[in-house]
Enzyme design. Structure first.
Site, PDB file in Angstrom:
ATOM      1  N   ARG A  87      -2.769 -45.697 -19.920  1.00  0.00           N
ATOM      2  CA  ARG A  87      -2.986 -47.115 -19.638  1.00  0.00           C
ATOM      3  C   ARG A  87      -4.460 -47.485 -19.740  1.00  0.00           C
ATOM      4  NH1 ARG A  87       1.866 -47.984 -16.375  1.00  0.00           N
ATOM      5  NH2 ARG A  87       2.073 -50.140 -15.688  1.00  0.00           N
ATOM      6  N   ARG A 163      -0.765 -57.830 -12.863  1.00  0.00           N
ATOM      7  CA  ARG A 163      -0.515 -56.652 -13.713  1.00  0.00           C
ATOM      8  C   ARG A 163      -0.693 -56.992 -15.195  1.00  0.00           C
ATOM      9  NH1 ARG A 163       5.178 -55.565 -11.861  1.00  0.00           N
ATOM     10  NH2 ARG A 163       5.232 -53.881 -13.380  1.00  0.00           N
TER      11      ARG A 163
HETATM   12  P1  AMP Z   1       5.050 -49.214 -14.145  1.00  0.00           P
HETATM   13  O1  AMP Z   1       6.302 -48.650 -13.528  1.00  0.00           O
HETATM   14  O2  AMP Z   1       4.696 -48.517 -15.442  1.00  0.00           O
HETATM   15  O3  AMP Z   1       5.100 -50.718 -14.298  1.00  0.00           O
HETATM   16  O4  AMP Z   1       3.865 -48.877 -13.153  1.00  0.00           O
HETATM   17  C1  AMP Z   1       3.837 -49.396 -11.821  1.00  0.00           C
HETATM   18  C2  AMP Z   1       2.439 -49.224 -11.211  1.00  0.00           C
HETATM   19  O5  AMP Z   1       2.122 -47.813 -11.112  1.00  0.00           O
HETATM   20  C3  AMP Z   1       1.284 -49.806 -11.998  1.00  0.00           C
HETATM   21  O6  AMP Z   1       1.106 -51.204 -11.746  1.00  0.00           O
HETATM   22  C4  AMP Z   1       0.107 -48.974 -11.486  1.00  0.00           C
HETATM   23  O7  AMP Z   1      -0.282 -49.363 -10.196  1.00  0.00           O
HETATM   24  C5  AMP Z   1       0.748 -47.578 -11.368  1.00  0.00           C
HETATM   25  N1  AMP Z   1       0.630 -46.812 -12.637  1.00  0.00           N
HETATM   26  C6  AMP Z   1       1.665 -46.389 -13.417  1.00  0.00           C
HETATM   27  N2  AMP Z   1       1.223 -45.725 -14.491  1.00  0.00           N
HETATM   28  C7  AMP Z   1      -0.140 -45.728 -14.395  1.00  0.00           C
HETATM   29  C8  AMP Z   1      -1.176 -45.225 -15.229  1.00  0.00           C
HETATM   30  N3  AMP Z   1      -0.915 -44.581 -16.380  1.00  0.00           N
HETATM   31  N4  AMP Z   1      -2.465 -45.402 -14.814  1.00  0.00           N
HETATM   32  C9  AMP Z   1      -2.729 -46.033 -13.671  1.00  0.00           C
HETATM   33  N5  AMP Z   1      -1.809 -46.560 -12.854  1.00  0.00           N
HETATM   34  C10 AMP Z   1      -0.513 -46.422 -13.209  1.00  0.00           C
END
Ligand code: AMP
Ligand code: ADP
Length: 207
Positions: A87, A163
């Site tokens: 990310r 986000r």
């Molecule tokens: P997601 O399920 O991919 O939408 O991720 C949910 C949340 O998890 C994100 O908004 C971040 O807070 C954290 N997160 C997930 N993947 C990452 C990543 N690769 N780097 C940093 N934070 C992450």
């Protein structure tokens, strides 16, 4: 097949990832899922729980460590799909380094393009079945009677907006990064799930 799925929150990565993983027999590795599981198990430090709740990113070292470990497990021997990782460009560099050390490389980076106004609606009305992990949408893919639904804490409108903002500021720079490496394929994520699925498989050269 080693594949990275990049795209803003709510773009449909998880939905499409399932089809690809079934087709290629590879695991879907989502750092977001791993962090939520750690949170549910009470193993995620409070400051990281707070960061996630506000829509920010957790530190690179945390997710780099999760990926380094998860990608060595048995089911990832023949490949994997990374959903939501990397990310940031430093995460992309860490991934490149760890694969290089193992004599491996990525096959393709898929970027799912969906405009901001659709992202909010997709994420805010997303519901997930706690038992099966199946992703539903209250308007576009309604859950069946009896599903045990969960509404993610970070799928509230104000947090989704944050986000999307974080995606634009921190994650979108991965697109030129992977384009320079000759790995990037962009897919239009607007349309029905089936239409997008057709484009995704065309982009990875498969039916
Ligand atoms: P997601 O399920 O991919 O939408 O991720 C949910 C949340 O998890 C994100 O908004 C971040 O807070 C954290 N997160 C997930 N993947 C990452 C990543 N690769 N780097 C940093 N934070 C992450
Ligand atoms: P991401 O993993 O990128 O955050 P999801 O795959 O969880 O996104 O999808 C977000 C929401 O949008 C879910 O509720 C899902 O059912 C819905 N969705 C996914 N693809 C489409 C589509 N092509 N059209 C309408 N809704 C979709």
């Amino acid at each position: 097949m080693r594949l990275v799925f990049v795209g803003p929150p709510g773009a449909g990565k998880g939905t499409q990832a399932k089809f690809i993983c079934e087709k290629f027999g590879i695991p879907q590795i989502s750092t977001g899922e791993m962090l939520r599981a750690a949170k549910t198990a009470g193993k995620l430090p409070t400051e990281l729980v707070e960061k996630m709740g506000l829509g920010g990113l957790v530190p690179d070292e945390v997710v780099n460590g999760l990926i380094a470990e998860r990608t060595t497990q048995d089911d990832a021997k023949n490949g994997f799909l990374l959903d939501g990782f990397p990310r940031t460009v430093p995460q992309g560099e860490a991934l490149g380094g760890l694969l290089k050390d193992r004599g491996q490389s990525l096959n393709v980076v898929l970027a799912l393009d969906v405009p901001g106004e659709l992202l909010i609606e997709r994420a805010v009305l997303r519901r997930t079945d706690k038992r099966t992990g199946q992703i539903y949408h209250l308007k576009y893919n309604p859950p069946p009677q009896g599903a045990d639904l969960e509404h993610r804490a970070d799928d509230q409108e104000d947090v989704v907006k944050k986000r999307v903002d974080v995606y634009e500021k921190m994650t979108a720079e991965l697109l030129p990064y992977y384009d320079k490496l000759g790995l990037l394929r962009r897919v239009n994520g607007v349309g029905t799930v089936d239409e997008v699925k057709g484009r995704v498989f065309a982009a990875i050269g498969s039916k």
